[in-house]
Design an enzyme around this catalytic site. Structure first.
Site, PDB file in Angstrom:
ATOM      1  N   ARG A   1     -14.330   2.037   3.962  1.00  0.00           N
ATOM      2  CA  ARG A   1     -13.141   1.230   4.255  1.00  0.00           C
ATOM      3  C   ARG A   1     -11.879   2.083   4.329  1.00  0.00           C
ATOM      4  O   ARG A   1     -11.067   1.940   5.236  1.00  0.00           O
ATOM      5  CB  ARG A   1     -12.949   0.153   3.184  1.00  0.00           C
ATOM      6  CG  ARG A   1     -11.622  -0.596   3.306  1.00  0.00           C
ATOM      7  CD  ARG A   1     -11.465  -1.628   2.209  1.00  0.00           C
ATOM      8  NE  ARG A   1     -11.547  -1.062   0.878  1.00  0.00           N
ATOM      9  CZ  ARG A   1     -10.512  -0.547   0.216  1.00  0.00           C
ATOM     10  NH1 ARG A   1      -9.316  -0.516   0.767  1.00  0.00           N
ATOM     11  NH2 ARG A   1     -10.663  -0.068  -1.001  1.00  0.00           N
TER      12      ARG A   1
ATOM     13  N   ASN B   1       0.821  -1.205   0.000  1.00  0.00           N
ATOM     14  CA  ASN B   1       0.000   0.000   0.000  1.00  0.00           C
ATOM     15  C   ASN B   1       0.860   1.262   0.000  1.00  0.00           C
ATOM     16  O   ASN B   1       0.574   2.231  -0.716  1.00  0.00           O
ATOM     17  CB  ASN B   1      -0.911   0.013   1.234  1.00  0.00           C
ATOM     18  CG  ASN B   1      -2.041  -0.985   1.146  1.00  0.00           C
ATOM     19  OD1 ASN B   1      -2.318  -1.535   0.088  1.00  0.00           O
ATOM     20  ND2 ASN B   1      -2.701  -1.230   2.267  1.00  0.00           N
TER      21      ASN B   1
ATOM     22  N   HIS C   1     -15.079   3.107 -15.675  1.00  0.00           N
ATOM     23  CA  HIS C   1     -14.884   2.334 -14.451  1.00  0.00           C
ATOM     24  C   HIS C   1     -16.110   1.477 -14.133  1.00  0.00           C
ATOM     25  O   HIS C   1     -16.098   0.697 -13.185  1.00  0.00           O
ATOM     26  CB  HIS C   1     -14.592   3.304 -13.292  1.00  0.00           C
ATOM     27  CG  HIS C   1     -14.105   2.660 -12.049  1.00  0.00           C
ATOM     28  ND1 HIS C   1     -14.848   2.619 -10.886  1.00  0.00           N
ATOM     29  CD2 HIS C   1     -12.946   2.017 -11.766  1.00  0.00           C
ATOM     30  CE1 HIS C   1     -14.173   2.001  -9.944  1.00  0.00           C
ATOM     31  NE2 HIS C   1     -13.009   1.615 -10.444  1.00  0.00           N
TER      32      HIS C   1
END
Length: 706
Positions: free
Chosen positions: A576, A66, A447
């Site tokens: 999230r 990440n 998307h």
């Protein structure tokens, strides 16, 4: 809207100066600091002794992966600003990252290594090996590593080598023993090959039933003299660099875009360096020389207190030791499809909602396209493709459909970051098979997650669609929690048909009455739904907003949510990642609650619920789709959110939301001060409160299957 004319600046993607209403300044949380908060919650999974040991190692690897992406995508943007606010933000970013690196190293050294050893898995450095183990490692180096290495020298007589993004290198000072002089202008460099296993397994002096691994870079270091015969190597330095991955593409035709993307993939390798990482004990001369070479400041240098690249731990986390891993889970076939050999008949019987990875992606979405490809009644198959991965069965099915004479259209997003090269490859493969390949609407990323199948049935042409929240990607479908809707309801399929006409043809806007489509209608419709709940509350009717997504950042949506909170509408946000809306600000957002679910699966689904003045939640409005509530999603991408109309499908979504809202095992709550606090189950807790979202949903899936 309550937005005031006064504005303040925020950053979005490559944009540094997009404006938000100044009225939001008291509820605004910086997106980059919010993202670092998210990564710290991921790190907390590695620090949590309730997490199985090998899963803890995996979370250490995810934290580093990440961070790599954060530097490539965000730090490169932040470094372009020179205002005092930008400098202070970069200072805060660095401070937070350094804290995480220390915690990561402490976890690895103080917990992962010793606890793995207690379970018979030993991670060793070169100097900790026995003579026999060093000999075995040396033989392995000669046969399996040395041929893949390219020892280099850089000095006035040799050019500086190219250093690729995210590459790890060993560097040394070179000394010729014959002259007895160290040349500080002469350096050796060996790249650690990323294509080889990063942990080398050894067997010498290892008792039966135990495992011993040595980092690849340690094996290379222990044998590096073989690469530079007769030379003395000192000043061992292990370093790693990260390059900017932000590339700008002009609006272009499909053919021009294809060429642009191919060129940008090539140029990305040479983008500026944004981070240099050094392992402990780095030579000061090499360290400073690299800093000057890449024109970096001291703030761009990160001295690692532990491993330089924890992503290598994915290999260790994959060891087949069931007792140290999460209980195995095999996605179950969705009942509505499994009980009917004809998937199209199953969809005609009623809308089907699927939830991955609890339910099988292969037995539902893959099966849908594969059956359409070989079905003689199929007239056309159309899909969008954002990230589809390697060896994708979808491309194979589309190729089969095209070769059998069916009309096949695929809208492939060439600008999907880090997937550009793969998507270019699949576009070429589909075109060779005779499929119609387009790259979407000029100036926008596509998307949306859509698949359309048109069949010639006895009653005439009938359309079937799948609308999802996740990519058509086989591997991530086992790791990401996503939902998808199968329907042949003309209310939905008619809009999907028109949207594909828009994506493959040319029109000012798609004619969609029921789908929420960005950037055309989505933001306005969402704000309309929020304001409808405000009106219901004022009329003493049931009002409620529950919104689940990955990130929340769009200023207009945030402003509307604050208005709803002021009006007394309960607003439950399940976000999230980063959330730019600060809850609990008196008179502004004190009716908003924000929670984040972190655990075994990556919560990727976007689910939205509005009470719609009705007491029974199953009578309210439910939506799912591809879009987070971010400026880029609502303004810069083609996104689709669909209403979910069937009562059974609504019931499935309410189950998911209810479980998440009851979770006290995996849930974190965003506090008014911008920090997150982890919820803890009480002594008498049971069900989702004690199990957590993912275990509770697995149990629910098993129960439903039985």
């Amino acid at each position: 809207m309550s937005a005031a004319p006064a504005m303040v600046s925020i950053g979005d993607g490559g944009v540094l100066n997009r404006k938000i209403p100044k009225a939001l300044s008291d509820v605004w949380i910086d997106r980059d600091l919010g993202w670092l908060d998210f990564n710290e919650r991921v790190l907390a999974e590695a620090l949590d002794n309730r997490t199985p040991l090998l899963e803890r190692a995996k979370f250490l690897a995810i934290v580093s992966s990440n961070l790599d992406e954060f530097f490539m995508k965000r730090v490169a943007v932040l470094r372009k600003g020179s205002t005092p606010e930008r400098v202070e933000l970069l200072h805060q970013v660095r401070k937070r990252i350094m804290r995480s690196l220390r915690e990561q190293a402490e976890c690895f050294k103080g917990t992962i290594i010793p606890e793995l050893a207690s379970h018979g898995v030993h991670l060793r450095k070169w100097d900790e090996l026995t003579g026999a183990q060093k000999a075995e490692a040396g033989a392995y180096f000669d046969s399996e590593i040395s041929p893949a290495l390219t020892p280099l020298v850089f000095d006035p007589a040799h050019p500086f080598p190219f250093l690729s993004n995210l590459s790890t290198s060993l560097s040394f000072l070179l000394e010729d023993p014959q002259s007895g002089v160290i040349s500080y202008a002469s350096y050796a460099r060996v790249k650690i090959p990323s294509v080889l296993k990063q942990w080398v397994a050894l067997e010498a002096d290892v008792p039966p039933g135990l495992r011993l691994f040595v980092p690849l870079y340690e094996v290379i270091w222990g044998n590096v003299a073989k690469l530079y015969g007769g030379m003395k190597l000192t000043g061992r330095t292990l370093f790693r660099l990260t390059r900017d991955a932000e590339i700008d593409l002009d609006d272009a035709s499909d053919e021009e875009l294809r060429d642009q993307v191919a060129e940008q993939i090539r140029l990305r390798r040479y983008e500026p360096v944004v981070r240099l990482e050094f392992a402990e004990g780095a030579n000061p001369s090499i360290r400073e020389g690299l800093r000057e070479r890449f024109e970096l400041s001291a703030a761009d240098i990160y001295d690692s207190p532990g491993e330089l690249d924890y992503t290598s731990l994915f290999q260790i986390a994959g060891l087949p030791i069931p007792a140290l891993r999460d209980p195995a889970w095999s996605p179950l076939p969705p009942l509505a499809i499994a009980n009917n050999h004809d998937i199209f008949a199953a969809i005609r019987a009623g809308d089907i909602l699927v939830h991955h990875p609890y339910e099988s992606f292969e037995a539902s979405v893959e099966h849908f396209i594969a059956e359409a490809a070989k079905d003689p009644e199929t007239v056309a198959v159309k899909m969008t493709a954002y990230r589809i991965g390697d060896d994708t069965p979808f491309v194979q099915s589309l190729v089969k459909a095209a070769e059998s004479g069916k009309q096949v259209a695929c809208v492939i997003e060439l600008k999907a970051r880090f997937d550009e090269e793969r998507n270019l490859h699949w576009a070429t493969e589909l075109e060779r098979a005779g499929a119609h390949v387009t790259f979407g609407v000029q100036g926008l990323k596509t998307h949306a997650k859509l698949a359309l199948v048109v069949r010639n049935e006895a009653s005439g042409l009938r359309s079937y669609v799948h609308i999802g929240t996740g990519n058509y990607h086989v591997r991530t479908a086992r790791l990401y929690a996503d939902v998808g809707l199968f329907t042949c309801n003309p209310v939905i399929t008619g809009d999907v048909i028109n949207l594909f006409h828009h994506l493959t043809g040319h029109s000012h806007a798609p004619a969609c009455s029921n789908l929420l489509v960005a950037p055309v209608t989505m933001r306005a419709r969402l704000i309309e739904l929020i304001r409808r709940e405000i009106a219901n509350k004022k009329a003493n009717l049931p009002a409620r907003i529950i919104a689940k997504m990955n990130q929340l950042e769009d200023p207009e949506i945030i402003d509307a949510l604050c208005d709803a909170a002021v009006a007394g509408v309960p607003v439950e946000l399940i976000v999230r990642g980063f959330c730019c809306l600060r809850p609990g600000v008196p008179g502004r957002s004190d009716g908003v609650r924000v929670r984040s679910i972190i655990g075994r699966y990556l919560e990727h689904s976007r689910i939205f619920h509005f009470a719609a003045a009705l007491d029974d939640p199953l009578q309210g409005d439910f939506f799912i789709g591809s879009a987070d509530w971010m400026y880029r999603n609502l303004s810069k991408r083609v996104e689709v959110i669909t209403p979910v109309l069937a009562k059974e499908a609504k019931g499935r979504l309410w189950e998911i939301l209810d479980i998440i809202l009851r979770d006290r095992r995996q849930a974190w709550m965003l506090q008014p001060d911008g920090t997150y606090s982890r919820l803890e189950p009480g002594d008498s807790s049971e069900g989702p409160e004690a199990l957590g979202t993912h275990a509770a949903l697995m149990e629910l899936a098993r129960h439903r299957s039985e």
